[in-house]
Design an enzyme around this catalytic site. Structure first.
Site, PDB file in Angstrom:
ATOM      1  N   SER A 188     -35.435  11.480 -14.487  1.00 24.44           N
ATOM      2  CA  SER A 188     -34.617  12.596 -14.036  1.00 24.44           C
ATOM      3  C   SER A 188     -33.407  12.184 -13.219  1.00 24.44           C
ATOM      4  O   SER A 188     -32.447  12.940 -13.130  1.00 24.44           O
ATOM      5  CB  SER A 188     -35.478  13.578 -13.243  1.00 24.44           C
ATOM      6  OG  SER A 188     -36.191  12.911 -12.234  1.00 24.44           O
ATOM      7  N   HIS A 216     -37.624  16.566 -18.759  1.00 29.65           N
ATOM      8  CA  HIS A 216     -36.203  16.590 -19.134  1.00 29.65           C
ATOM      9  C   HIS A 216     -35.989  16.358 -20.622  1.00 29.65           C
ATOM     10  O   HIS A 216     -34.849  16.349 -21.083  1.00 29.65           O
ATOM     11  CB  HIS A 216     -35.418  15.555 -18.329  1.00 29.65           C
ATOM     12  CG  HIS A 216     -35.073  16.018 -16.951  1.00 29.65           C
ATOM     13  ND1 HIS A 216     -34.063  16.918 -16.701  1.00 29.65           N
ATOM     14  CD2 HIS A 216     -35.622  15.736 -15.750  1.00 29.65           C
ATOM     15  CE1 HIS A 216     -33.996  17.146 -15.405  1.00 29.65           C
ATOM     16  NE2 HIS A 216     -34.930  16.446 -14.807  1.00 29.65           N
ATOM     17  N   LYS A 247     -36.743  24.035 -17.222  1.00 31.85           N
ATOM     18  CA  LYS A 247     -35.424  23.415 -17.425  1.00 31.85           C
ATOM     19  C   LYS A 247     -34.789  24.003 -18.687  1.00 31.85           C
ATOM     20  O   LYS A 247     -34.333  25.131 -18.656  1.00 31.85           O
ATOM     21  CB  LYS A 247     -35.585  21.904 -17.432  1.00 31.85           C
ATOM     22  CG  LYS A 247     -35.934  21.432 -16.016  1.00 31.85           C
ATOM     23  CD  LYS A 247     -36.280  19.987 -15.862  1.00 31.85           C
ATOM     24  CE  LYS A 247     -36.463  19.703 -14.369  1.00 31.85           C
ATOM     25  NZ  LYS A 247     -37.463  18.694 -14.096  1.00 31.85           N
TER      26      LYS A 247
HETATM   27  C1  PLP Z   1     -38.392  18.736 -12.933  1.00 33.21           C
HETATM   28  C2  PLP Z   1     -39.449  17.769 -13.223  1.00 33.21           C
HETATM   29  C3  PLP Z   1     -40.787  18.095 -13.070  1.00 33.21           C
HETATM   30  C4  PLP Z   1     -41.205  19.395 -12.447  1.00 33.21           C
HETATM   31  O1  PLP Z   1     -40.991  20.473 -13.303  1.00 33.21           O
HETATM   32  P1  PLP Z   1     -40.927  21.960 -12.668  1.00 33.21           P
HETATM   33  O2  PLP Z   1     -41.249  22.823 -13.823  1.00 33.21           O
HETATM   34  O3  PLP Z   1     -39.550  22.136 -12.134  1.00 33.21           O
HETATM   35  O4  PLP Z   1     -41.955  22.016 -11.595  1.00 33.21           O
HETATM   36  C5  PLP Z   1     -41.746  17.182 -13.445  1.00 33.21           C
HETATM   37  N1  PLP Z   1     -41.406  15.974 -13.944  1.00 33.21           N
HETATM   38  C6  PLP Z   1     -40.112  15.614 -14.103  1.00 33.21           C
HETATM   39  C7  PLP Z   1     -39.787  14.273 -14.672  1.00 33.21           C
HETATM   40  C8  PLP Z   1     -39.091  16.482 -13.737  1.00 33.21           C
HETATM   41  O5  PLP Z   1     -37.838  16.122 -13.872  1.00 33.21           O
END
Ligand code: PLP
Length: 405
Positions: A188, A216, A247
């Site tokens: 990320s 992602h 996302k």
């Molecule tokens: C954003 C993210 C999460 C968490 O996801 P949410 O639905 O926002 O809680 C988990 N793992 C990675 C790699 C992320 O980038």
């Protein structure tokens, strides 16, 4: 009315830490969005081009998702009223899980309240004392927390270093515990892709469980956004695929895909599933609509990648360090602009904002010391004019601040 209570002596150590952040220049205030999450929107009263959101496909405000949510609210109300295992499993929750399982071509799926709880709740429940977790050093915080909660021994391999992961597996080859190899599908903070195929092969060789966190990659990589397993063509070789609904999918939630028994096990053992209320029906409804869109409007994903290629090319040509020398190069719509110094990075981010560009500065402890960066995220919804305007603001501001010659 009395004034709100001031901090008491008991919390003075927290105040001191906040003061320290201010001295280091890495203290931040929350920027407040005053309209919709979009390519251009209003934060703190200022119209800015937005390079900071994970709204890859512009689904947060897509008319079909909105409609689906409103319909669900009319039919089912605004809350589920209980945790899934007590009385809070609604028909629409089951529909969403079935839909995701079909989309990912796996037996079953469980949806959690967020990607964070999906990871933390899953890793902590499938392993225990005496087991081993092999984790990429840049894996997401929710994996790290889940690993710690599990009580298993954590062995961290160097970023994307499959040979190092193998060395660590060899060291514990004769240990009786279960072994889990886990990687982010897309990292990320750097935007590079994890070696999911090679790690899956390694896991097979050593009889380890293979898990990927595709937060992602969901909606971004693979056919119609099916994720890294599809991207690498390693279907059937990854035991657990985590994805997020927060996302590219545009709403909120996380999910785990895998075998029927795995999902049944998580229904019985994953603590966020057991002890925290399920999604409002509107959330499930908009997610269902989003998966329909991934199949109906693949051009969104194509536009996302076109914009990404153009933006990266131009950023590199302007002379920015976008990784690739000291850090692995980004291969996805996440492009870091690496500056190194935390304080300078935060100043740059503030100057960009004043010039009309929302691009978040990220410093220690979110990224390692000396690796501070502006993180940019492209979406399918940015127009060429908006991208060009962003590039101008980035170059102009960097030159003015002496960050770019
Ligand atoms: C954003 C993210 C999460 C968490 O996801 P949410 O639905 O926002 O809680 C988990 N793992 C990675 C790699 C992320 O980038």
């Amino acid at each position: 009315m009395t004034a709100p209570a001031a901090s008491r002596q008991q919390l003075a150590h927290l105040t001191r830490q906040i003061e320290e952040l201010k001295e280091r220049g890495t203290y931040f205030r929350l920027r407040v969005l005053e309209d919709e999450q979009a390519a251009v929107c209003t934060y703190d009263g200022k119209r800015v081009i937005n390079l900071a959101s994970n709204n890859y496909l512009g689904l947060t405000n897509h008319p079909k998702l909105r409609e689906a949510a409103i319909d669900a609210i009319r039919k089912y109300g605004v809350g589920s009223g209980a945790v899934r295992t007590i009385a809070g499993t609604m028909r629409i929750h089951m529909e969403l899980e079935e839909k995701i399982a079909r989309f990912k071509n796996v037996e079953a799926c469980v949806v959690f309240q967020s990607g964070f709880t999906a990871n933390a709740g899953t890793v902590s429940s499938i392993l225990g004392k005496g087991d081993f977790i092999l984790s990429d050093e840049l894996n997401h915080a929710s994996i790290i927390d889940g690993a710690r909660l599990s009580g298993a021994k954590i062995k961290v391999f160097r970023h994307k270093d499959v040979a190092h992961a193998e060395e660590l597996l060899q060291e514990i080859e004769n240990e009786p515990g279960h072994k889990l190899v886990i990687t982010d599908g897309v990292f990320s903070m750097d935007g590079d892709i994890g070696p999911v195929d090679r790690l899956a092969a390694l896991a097979e060789k050593y009889g380890a469980i293979m898990m990927v966190d595709d937060a992602h990659a969901s909606g971004v990589l693979g056919r119609n956004g099916r994720g890294t397993v599809d991207h690498f063509g390693c279907h059937g070789r990854v035991d657990l695929q985590v994805g997020t609904l927060s996302k590219a999918i545009g709403s909120l939630g996380g999910y785990v895909c895998g075998s029927r028994d795995l999902i049944d096990y998580l229904y019985h053992r994953a603590r966020p599933f057991l002890f925290s209320t399920s999604h409002p029906p509107s959330v499930a409804a908009s997610c269902i609509a989003a998966f329909d869109l991934l199949e109906e409007e693949p051009e969104r994903i194509e536009r996302l990648w076109e914009n990404t290629r153009y933006f990266k090319e131009q950023l590199g040509a302007a002379g920015f360090d976008i990784g690739g020398v000291t850090t692995p190069a980004s291969e996805t719509p996440i492009t870091p602009i690496i500056l190194g110094d935390g304080k300078k990075t935060m100043e740059f981010s503030r100057a960009l904002f004043d010039a009309g560009l929302m691009a978040t500065g990220i410093a220690f402890p979110t990224v390692p010391e000396g690796k501070a960066r502006i993180r940019t995220i492209m979406t399918s919804e940015h127009t060429r004019e908006q991208i060009d305007a962003s590039l101008e603001i980035l170059s102009g501001t960097a030159k003015r601040m002496g960050l770019l010659s």
